[in-house]
Design a protein around this motif. Structure first.
Motif, PDB file in Angstrom:
ATOM      1  N   TYR A  15      15.781   2.472  16.973  1.00  0.00           N
ATOM      2  CA  TYR A  15      15.362   3.436  15.961  1.00  0.00           C
ATOM      3  C   TYR A  15      14.324   4.397  16.522  1.00  0.00           C
ATOM      4  O   TYR A  15      14.307   5.578  16.151  1.00  0.00           O
ATOM      5  N   ARG A  16      13.442   3.904  17.398  1.00  0.00           N
ATOM      6  CA  ARG A  16      12.462   4.812  18.002  1.00  0.00           C
ATOM      7  C   ARG A  16      13.163   5.968  18.699  1.00  0.00           C
ATOM      8  O   ARG A  16      12.678   7.103  18.690  1.00  0.00           O
ATOM      9  N   ARG A  17      14.292   5.677  19.325  1.00  0.00           N
ATOM     10  CA  ARG A  17      15.034   6.761  19.994  1.00  0.00           C
ATOM     11  C   ARG A  17      15.636   7.732  18.973  1.00  0.00           C
ATOM     12  O   ARG A  17      15.587   8.954  19.168  1.00  0.00           O
ATOM     13  N   LEU A  18      16.197   7.199  17.894  1.00  0.00           N
ATOM     14  CA  LEU A  18      16.730   8.075  16.850  1.00  0.00           C
ATOM     15  C   LEU A  18      15.621   8.930  16.246  1.00  0.00           C
ATOM     16  O   LEU A  18      15.780  10.144  16.038  1.00  0.00           O
ATOM     17  N   PHE A  19      14.498   8.303  15.945  1.00  0.00           N
ATOM     18  CA  PHE A  19      13.372   9.012  15.344  1.00  0.00           C
ATOM     19  C   PHE A  19      12.825  10.071  16.296  1.00  0.00           C
ATOM     20  O   PHE A  19      12.533  11.207  15.886  1.00  0.00           O
ATOM     21  N   ALA A  65      24.384   5.863  11.125  1.00  0.00           N
ATOM     22  CA  ALA A  65      24.061   4.811  12.102  1.00  0.00           C
ATOM     23  C   ALA A  65      22.823   4.009  11.720  1.00  0.00           C
ATOM     24  O   ALA A  65      22.603   2.917  12.258  1.00  0.00           O
ATOM     25  N   ILE A  66      22.010   4.505  10.796  1.00  0.00           N
ATOM     26  CA  ILE A  66      20.714   3.881  10.518  1.00  0.00           C
ATOM     27  C   ILE A  66      20.820   2.432  10.043  1.00  0.00           C
ATOM     28  O   ILE A  66      20.091   1.562  10.538  1.00  0.00           O
ATOM     29  N   PRO A  67      21.708   2.084   9.085  1.00  0.00           N
ATOM     30  CA  PRO A  67      21.753   0.680   8.660  1.00  0.00           C
ATOM     31  C   PRO A  67      22.060  -0.291   9.800  1.00  0.00           C
ATOM     32  O   PRO A  67      21.491  -1.387   9.848  1.00  0.00           O
ATOM     33  N   GLY A  80       0.815  -1.202   0.000  1.00  0.00           N
ATOM     34  CA  GLY A  80       0.000   0.000   0.000  1.00  0.00           C
ATOM     35  C   GLY A  80       0.854   1.259   0.000  1.00  0.00           C
ATOM     36  O   GLY A  80       2.074   1.218  -0.100  1.00  0.00           O
ATOM     37  N   TRP A  81       0.186   2.375   0.126  1.00  0.00           N
ATOM     38  CA  TRP A  81       0.825   3.679   0.004  1.00  0.00           C
ATOM     39  C   TRP A  81       1.136   4.314   1.348  1.00  0.00           C
ATOM     40  O   TRP A  81       1.909   5.278   1.399  1.00  0.00           O
ATOM     41  N   ALA A  82       0.557   3.831   2.416  1.00  0.00           N
ATOM     42  CA  ALA A  82       0.740   4.471   3.718  1.00  0.00           C
ATOM     43  C   ALA A  82       2.208   4.466   4.124  1.00  0.00           C
ATOM     44  O   ALA A  82       2.978   3.563   3.765  1.00  0.00           O
ATOM     45  N   LEU A  83       2.591   5.477   4.882  1.00  0.00           N
ATOM     46  CA  LEU A  83       3.958   5.590   5.385  1.00  0.00           C
ATOM     47  C   LEU A  83       4.360   4.304   6.106  1.00  0.00           C
ATOM     48  O   LEU A  83       3.650   3.817   6.983  1.00  0.00           O
ATOM     49  N   ASP A  84       5.502   3.742   5.733  1.00  0.00           N
ATOM     50  CA  ASP A  84       5.983   2.480   6.295  1.00  0.00           C
ATOM     51  C   ASP A  84       6.558   2.729   7.684  1.00  0.00           C
ATOM     52  O   ASP A  84       7.591   3.384   7.835  1.00  0.00           O
ATOM     53  N   THR A  85       5.895   2.214   8.694  1.00  0.00           N
ATOM     54  CA  THR A  85       6.302   2.469  10.078  1.00  0.00           C
ATOM     55  C   THR A  85       7.016   1.284  10.715  1.00  0.00           C
ATOM     56  O   THR A  85       7.247   1.286  11.928  1.00  0.00           O
ATOM     57  N   ARG A  86       7.397   0.286   9.936  1.00  0.00           N
ATOM     58  CA  ARG A  86       8.045  -0.894  10.519  1.00  0.00           C
ATOM     59  C   ARG A  86       9.308  -0.571  11.331  1.00  0.00           C
ATOM     60  O   ARG A  86       9.559  -1.210  12.354  1.00  0.00           O
ATOM     61  N   GLU A 103      17.154  -3.854   4.917  1.00  0.00           N
ATOM     62  CA  GLU A 103      15.833  -3.869   4.283  1.00  0.00           C
ATOM     63  C   GLU A 103      15.006  -2.640   4.660  1.00  0.00           C
ATOM     64  O   GLU A 103      14.239  -2.114   3.844  1.00  0.00           O
ATOM     65  N   LEU A 104      15.157  -2.164   5.880  1.00  0.00           N
ATOM     66  CA  LEU A 104      14.307  -1.084   6.373  1.00  0.00           C
ATOM     67  C   LEU A 104      14.940   0.301   6.245  1.00  0.00           C
ATOM     68  O   LEU A 104      14.378   1.278   6.733  1.00  0.00           O
ATOM     69  N   VAL A 105      16.098   0.388   5.604  1.00  0.00           N
ATOM     70  CA  VAL A 105      16.762   1.688   5.468  1.00  0.00           C
ATOM     71  C   VAL A 105      15.881   2.717   4.752  1.00  0.00           C
ATOM     72  O   VAL A 105      15.705   3.842   5.242  1.00  0.00           O
ATOM     73  N   PRO A 106      15.289   2.408   3.571  1.00  0.00           N
ATOM     74  CA  PRO A 106      14.449   3.429   2.923  1.00  0.00           C
ATOM     75  C   PRO A 106      13.271   3.857   3.793  1.00  0.00           C
ATOM     76  O   PRO A 106      12.927   5.049   3.850  1.00  0.00           O
ATOM     77  N   ALA A 107      12.619   2.903   4.476  1.00  0.00           N
ATOM     78  CA  ALA A 107      11.491   3.254   5.333  1.00  0.00           C
ATOM     79  C   ALA A 107      11.928   4.154   6.484  1.00  0.00           C
ATOM     80  O   ALA A 107      11.228   5.111   6.851  1.00  0.00           O
ATOM     81  N   ALA A 108      13.097   3.850   7.071  1.00  0.00           N
ATOM     82  CA  ALA A 108      13.610   4.677   8.170  1.00  0.00           C
ATOM     83  C   ALA A 108      13.906   6.089   7.689  1.00  0.00           C
ATOM     84  O   ALA A 108      13.612   7.074   8.388  1.00  0.00           O
ATOM     85  N   ASN A 109      14.482   6.213   6.488  1.00  0.00           N
ATOM     86  CA  ASN A 109      14.753   7.546   5.945  1.00  0.00           C
ATOM     87  C   ASN A 109      13.472   8.308   5.658  1.00  0.00           C
ATOM     88  O   ASN A 109      13.373   9.516   5.905  1.00  0.00           O
TER      89      ASN A 109
END
Length: 432
Positions: free
Chosen positions: A33-37, A148-150, A20-26, A156-162
């Protein structure tokens, strides 16, 4: 392939791929990552407010638009210098520790900005020094977080995190100036800076909860000489990597030939003078498009042919700028800017992901440092080009010609650098 920090246990099935199109929150399922975000979230609003407060205060002190312009240079120089050095430092020491140091420095500097405003010092030199320090700390902190993100989320989740981080930044870009305007209008310049200081103080607490983020093979100790050599090594490495090099080249082309902000005041005063707040809508247009794309960017995290989509997104930017140059009404102009912003959002997410995936861990900081410099410097060069052409030939010519150049240039890049056009995230991830 690297594994995410605090991610699934060995043998545990990875999170199911979203559709789907919704923002990927995985990525938000990963505690680190929650702390970085959250760190990006709590600092972005205050940073954007400070970007409004400093020029306002400079003009209030001096009454000179020229000195307001000089203030931008005061901020740009440390951004360039420490963006490059900071990337090299981020490749030589534990990234959690470096984020902690720079977050503390930014919190202290923002607090000092609040103090000078509260005391009514009205000292331009003090304001410039503090502005330079804020820019320097940010220039080191941002590439360190990106590098630090990767290690935190896995490849796999790098684009979603960005996409998550860039979306919340766009919210800050829109909301920060609006809130700053309200506070400054009520005579609360002090509180405007306080918001920034509190945000960085919260970021310090968040970073402290991260696990260590060492760089494989790094010495862990940093000297100025080694940092400078690290910057030079980064450029030598970049020359041998056409895919990484082109992530910067295509963005410079896009910004140089079609960054439109320099013509907004002229359009607001002439073409769209009958529309109230036309200047505000023009400045908001790109951010509106970027935010909408960020909120519907679920598909971006599933893109494998990242190079091809980057070229397509930048071509969309060029076509939208052609439409902007030919627009006969404010609302069509804003619509074109929003489409351009959406294209730019896709390009930025995927280019950053390509840098994180295709660069080895001990080069990611330097690549992100160059990314920060390009992102900061490209629009300023674009303002110079657009302003000069608009003065000589008019706004329409300045914009639509630049858009045409971009569309043609992206086609040339696709043919001349096939490794960029054919770049696949899945193949890059297997080499990490």
């Amino acid at each position: 392939m690297s594994s995410p920090v605090d991610g699934p246990a060995p043998g545990e099935a990875p999170p199911r791929r979203r559709r789907g199109w919704a923002l990927d929150t995985r990525p938000l399922a990963i505690p680190a990552y929650r702390r970085l975000f959250a760190g990006v979230t709590v600092t972005m609003l205050g940073q954007q407010m400070t970007l409004v407060a400093v020029p306002f205060q400079v003009y209030a002190i001096t009454g000179s638009s020229f000195l307001v312009g000089v203030t931008s240079v005061v901020a740009l120089v440390p951004l360039v210098v420490f963006g490059l050095l900071g990337g090299a430092i981020a490749d030589a020491m534990d990234r959690r520790r470096l984020m902690l140091i720079t977050s503390v420095g930014a919190a202290v500097t923002s607090a000092l900005l609040a103090v000078q405003a509260g005391l009514g010092m009205d000292n331009l030199a003090v304001l410039w020094v503090l502005t330079a320090f804020v820019s320097a700390f940010s220039a080191v902190n941002q590439p360190t977080r990106s590098a630090a993100i990767p290690a935190v989320v896995g490849t796999e989740l790098v684009p979603a995190a960005n996409a998550l981080a860039m979306t919340v930044r766009q919210i800050g870009v829109i909301a920060g100036p609006l809130l700053a305007g309200v506070l400054i209008g009520q005579g609360e310049l002090f509180l405007t800076y306080v918001v920034d200081a509190v945000g960085f103080a919260a970021a310090v607490w968040l970073v402290r909860g991260l696990p260590p983020l060492p760089v494989a093979g790094a010495a862990g100790r940093v000297r100025i000489g080694s940092a400078v050599r690290g910057v030079l090594d980064g450029f030598v490495f970049l020359r041998t990597q056409p895919v990484l090099l082109m992530t910067f080249v295509v963005d410079i082309i896009a910004m140089l030939f079609a960054w439109p902000q320099a013509v907004f005041p002229q359009l607001a005063a002439t073409e769209f003078s009958g529309d109230a707040n036309s200047l505000g809508w023009l400045y908001a247009g790109i951010s509106i498009g970027s935010l909408v794309m960020g909120l519907t960017s679920g598909w971006v995290s599933r893109v494998d042919r990242q190079g091809a989509v980057v070229l397509g997104a930048i071509a969309v930017w060029g076509v939208a700028i052609i439409g902007f140059g030919l627009a006969g009404s404010l609302w069509f102009a804003v619509l074109c800017l929003a489409v351009a912003g959406a294209g730019d959002m896709v390009s930025a997410v995927l280019r950053s992901s390509m840098l994180q995936l295709a660069a080895p861990d001990d080069m990611r900081g330097r690549m992100q440092g160059v990314f920060i410099v390009v992102v900061a410097g490209g629009p300023r060069l674009g303002d110079l080009r657009a302003g000069a052409l608009a003065s000589a030939f008019g706004v329409s010519v300045a914009m639509w010609t630049g858009g045409v150049v971009i569309v043609v240039a992206m086609a040339v890049v696709a043919v001349a650098v096939p490794s960029f056009w054919l770049f696949r995230a899945s193949r890059a991830a297997r080499t990490i």
